[in-house]
Design a protein around this motif. Sequence first.
Motif, PDB file in Angstrom:
ATOM      1  N   LEU A  84       0.755  -1.220   0.082  1.00 32.50           N
ATOM      2  CA  LEU A  84       0.049  -0.054  -0.114  1.00 32.50           C
ATOM      3  C   LEU A  84       0.912   1.202   0.009  1.00 32.50           C
ATOM      4  N   GLY A  85       1.998   1.057   0.704  1.00 34.94           N
ATOM      5  CA  GLY A  85       3.028   2.390   0.756  1.00 34.94           C
ATOM      6  C   GLY A  85       3.634   2.706  -0.476  1.00 34.94           C
ATOM      7  N   LEU A  86       4.083   1.399  -1.287  1.00 42.07           N
ATOM      8  CA  LEU A  86       5.086   1.688  -2.167  1.00 42.07           C
ATOM      9  C   LEU A  86       4.683   1.508  -3.620  1.00 42.07           C
ATOM     10  N   SER A  87       3.729   0.377  -3.721  1.00 42.75           N
ATOM     11  CA  SER A  87       3.334  -0.023  -5.027  1.00 42.75           C
ATOM     12  C   SER A  87       2.307  -1.021  -5.032  1.00 42.75           C
ATOM     13  N   GLY A  88       1.157  -0.845  -5.596  1.00 39.69           N
ATOM     14  CA  GLY A  88       0.080  -1.875  -5.884  1.00 39.69           C
ATOM     15  C   GLY A  88      -0.988  -1.362  -5.192  1.00 39.69           C
ATOM     16  N   ASP A  89      -2.114  -2.240  -5.142  1.00 39.77           N
ATOM     17  CA  ASP A  89      -3.334  -2.034  -4.433  1.00 39.77           C
ATOM     18  C   ASP A  89      -3.419  -2.667  -2.901  1.00 39.77           C
ATOM     19  N   GLY A  90      -2.340  -3.265  -2.726  1.00 40.88           N
ATOM     20  CA  GLY A  90      -2.037  -4.082  -1.308  1.00 40.88           C
ATOM     21  C   GLY A  90      -2.042  -5.235  -1.501  1.00 40.88           C
ATOM     22  N   THR A  91      -2.653  -5.897  -2.724  1.00 42.20           N
ATOM     23  CA  THR A  91      -2.517  -7.566  -2.651  1.00 42.20           C
ATOM     24  C   THR A  91      -1.044  -7.902  -3.193  1.00 42.20           C
ATOM     25  N   ILE A  92      -0.923  -9.240  -3.088  1.00 41.46           N
ATOM     26  CA  ILE A  92       0.632  -9.667  -3.273  1.00 41.46           C
ATOM     27  C   ILE A  92       0.837  -9.539  -4.953  1.00 41.46           C
ATOM     28  N   ASP A  93       1.891  -8.936  -5.020  1.00 42.45           N
ATOM     29  CA  ASP A  93       2.349  -8.880  -6.358  1.00 42.45           C
ATOM     30  C   ASP A  93       1.746  -8.024  -7.372  1.00 42.45           C
ATOM     31  N   ASN A  94       0.794  -7.051  -6.857  1.00 39.36           N
ATOM     32  CA  ASN A  94       0.295  -5.889  -7.611  1.00 39.36           C
ATOM     33  C   ASN A  94       1.061  -4.893  -7.655  1.00 39.36           C
ATOM     34  N   LEU A 104       5.249   9.396  -2.208  1.00 36.44           N
ATOM     35  CA  LEU A 104       6.081   9.114  -0.926  1.00 36.44           C
ATOM     36  C   LEU A 104       7.273   8.698  -1.432  1.00 36.44           C
ATOM     37  N   ARG A 105       7.533   7.966  -2.491  1.00 34.02           N
ATOM     38  CA  ARG A 105       8.736   7.598  -3.055  1.00 34.02           C
ATOM     39  C   ARG A 105       9.715   8.775  -3.056  1.00 34.02           C
ATOM     40  N   THR A 106       9.255   9.880  -3.531  1.00 38.01           N
ATOM     41  CA  THR A 106      10.257  11.230  -3.804  1.00 38.01           C
ATOM     42  C   THR A 106      10.695  11.678  -2.610  1.00 38.01           C
ATOM     43  N   GLN A 107      10.179  11.258  -1.416  1.00 40.06           N
ATOM     44  CA  GLN A 107      10.743  11.582  -0.038  1.00 40.06           C
ATOM     45  C   GLN A 107      11.589  10.568   0.515  1.00 40.06           C
ATOM     46  N   GLY A 151      -3.675   2.915  12.434  1.00 34.86           N
ATOM     47  CA  GLY A 151      -4.097   2.527  13.737  1.00 34.86           C
ATOM     48  C   GLY A 151      -5.511   3.059  14.272  1.00 34.86           C
ATOM     49  N   GLY A 152      -6.376   3.168  13.278  1.00 36.47           N
ATOM     50  CA  GLY A 152      -7.462   3.880  13.554  1.00 36.47           C
ATOM     51  C   GLY A 152      -8.748   3.101  13.398  1.00 36.47           C
ATOM     52  N   LYS A 153      -8.637   1.785  13.426  1.00 38.98           N
ATOM     53  CA  LYS A 153      -9.737   0.600  13.446  1.00 38.98           C
ATOM     54  C   LYS A 153     -10.698   0.828  12.379  1.00 38.98           C
ATOM     55  N   GLY A 154     -10.102   1.424  11.245  1.00 37.39           N
ATOM     56  CA  GLY A 154     -11.138   1.498  10.166  1.00 37.39           C
ATOM     57  C   GLY A 154     -11.463   2.953   9.879  1.00 37.39           C
ATOM     58  N   SER A 155     -11.195   3.840  10.593  1.00 32.29           N
ATOM     59  CA  SER A 155     -11.218   5.382  10.236  1.00 32.29           C
ATOM     60  C   SER A 155     -10.194   5.922   9.466  1.00 32.29           C
ATOM     61  N   ASN A 156      -9.187   5.338   9.424  1.00 31.72           N
ATOM     62  CA  ASN A 156      -7.999   6.022   8.707  1.00 31.72           C
ATOM     63  C   ASN A 156      -7.651   7.124   9.310  1.00 31.72           C
ATOM     64  N   ALA A 157      -7.899   7.558  10.571  1.00 32.28           N
ATOM     65  CA  ALA A 157      -7.441   8.601  11.203  1.00 32.28           C
ATOM     66  C   ALA A 157      -6.772   8.407  12.468  1.00 32.28           C
ATOM     67  N   GLY A 158      -6.214   7.333  12.488  1.00 32.95           N
ATOM     68  CA  GLY A 158      -5.458   6.861  14.032  1.00 32.95           C
ATOM     69  C   GLY A 158      -4.288   7.592  14.272  1.00 32.95           C
ATOM     70  N   PRO A 159      -3.642   7.032  15.333  1.00 31.55           N
ATOM     71  CA  PRO A 159      -2.037   7.834  15.527  1.00 31.55           C
ATOM     72  C   PRO A 159      -1.283   7.883  14.688  1.00 31.55           C
ATOM     73  N   PHE A 160      -1.353   7.061  13.783  1.00 28.58           N
ATOM     74  CA  PHE A 160      -0.519   6.949  12.601  1.00 28.58           C
ATOM     75  C   PHE A 160      -0.926   7.528  11.184  1.00 28.58           C
ATOM     76  N   ALA A 161      -1.877   8.584  11.440  1.00 23.67           N
ATOM     77  CA  ALA A 161      -2.445   9.035  10.351  1.00 23.67           C
ATOM     78  C   ALA A 161      -1.265   9.885   9.299  1.00 23.67           C
ATOM     79  N   GLY A 162      -1.382   9.538   8.267  1.00 22.75           N
ATOM     80  CA  GLY A 162      -0.324  10.122   7.227  1.00 22.75           C
ATOM     81  C   GLY A 162       0.819   8.961   6.985  1.00 22.75           C
ATOM     82  N   VAL A 163       0.415   7.642   7.252  1.00 25.95           N
ATOM     83  CA  VAL A 163       1.645   6.932   7.216  1.00 25.95           C
ATOM     84  C   VAL A 163       2.137   6.532   5.723  1.00 25.95           C
ATOM     85  N   PHE A 164       1.106   6.824   4.988  1.00 25.09           N
ATOM     86  CA  PHE A 164       1.496   6.728   3.726  1.00 25.09           C
ATOM     87  C   PHE A 164       1.875   8.002   2.639  1.00 25.09           C
ATOM     88  N   THR A 165       1.795   9.098   3.316  1.00 22.35           N
ATOM     89  CA  THR A 165       2.363  10.264   2.923  1.00 22.35           C
ATOM     90  C   THR A 165       3.603  10.888   3.512  1.00 22.35           C
TER      91      THR A 165
END
Length: 338
Positions: A84-94, A104-107, A151-165
């Motif tokens: 999810l962070g680097l490449s693909g839709d999350g699934t294996i080998d996408n 994210l890569r440019t950082q 870490g938001g339990k589905g809210s995508n707004a948990g303590p690690f919000a921004g993990v993929f940015t």
Amino acid sequence: MNFFQILSEIEKTDPEVFERFDSRRQVFKHLTGFGKKMTAAALPLAMGAIFNKAYGQSSSAPSVNDVLNFALKLEYLEAYFYNLGLSGDGTIDNNTTTATQTALRTQLSATNLSSLLKIRTDENNHVKFLRAALGNNAIAAPAVSQFDFTGGKGSNAGPFAGVFTNAALFLAVAQSLEDTGVRAYKGGAPYLASNKDVLTAALNIHSVEARHASRLRTMRRGGPANNNASATAGAGTGASPKSWISGQDGGGASPAQTAPIYAAGSAPAYTPAGITFPAEDNVTQGATGAAPGVNLQTALASLNFPAAAFSEAFDEPLDVPTVSTIARTFTITGSTLF
């Protein structure tokens, strides 16, 4: 006493008796240790030694498949994170890269990005290896939607919000996942002893996870954009984070959420005697059963090693319930994966 008749009768009620810890050939090989001419008095001792090994764990202890499937769940957790962070839709080998992933890569420096892509490949390969090893016994692949890496339990707004940015936050969560994996594999190793090939493969994965964790710590210490981060891998003992766990690591990357990764576990009822789950600041090694082990700080005090060195030299195992609790930090409410 008809030894062969005893074996035959036991096998009728438990066809897997020979595979619990040894092949049929190995059972008879062990008997040679009692001498070519086994006396009637020695036979009960031999029987006890063999079948204590076969039935020494309680029936509630995890099987080899249980341990491998739990490892597979953890590998999905890690693989989906990197995907999810680097490449693909999350699934294996996408491998379709999105605009957010490109940002994210440019950082990241070229060196750090290359390392992370290698780690991503490793984690995807671990999933495939474990699925192949388990065959039809493998769990179904979990949906990517079961995970929330903020870490938001589905809210995508948990303590690690921004993990993929935010690259620094991405590296911090990655380190936390890898540190968890290292302890989890060590905690599961005793239950794989019945299959030496599987045990060897699992410990190989354990070593790969440890190298991932060390590399991620190096990247965090040097900074996401530092193209020479590897040059500081062994930077003095005051550098933070070190390339290895030191004590309880100050609670980790985000102590409110990650402290349990480095703290003591809790032995389930099925845990074999002598196996414990101390915190990462443990300095006593070699405990077996009733034997208390050796406090290395005390025993080796004359060598004048830094106090922290005695815990840093060892990884500590972590039990399945504790690892499950940690992993649930990154799943949605209602998920039963862990």
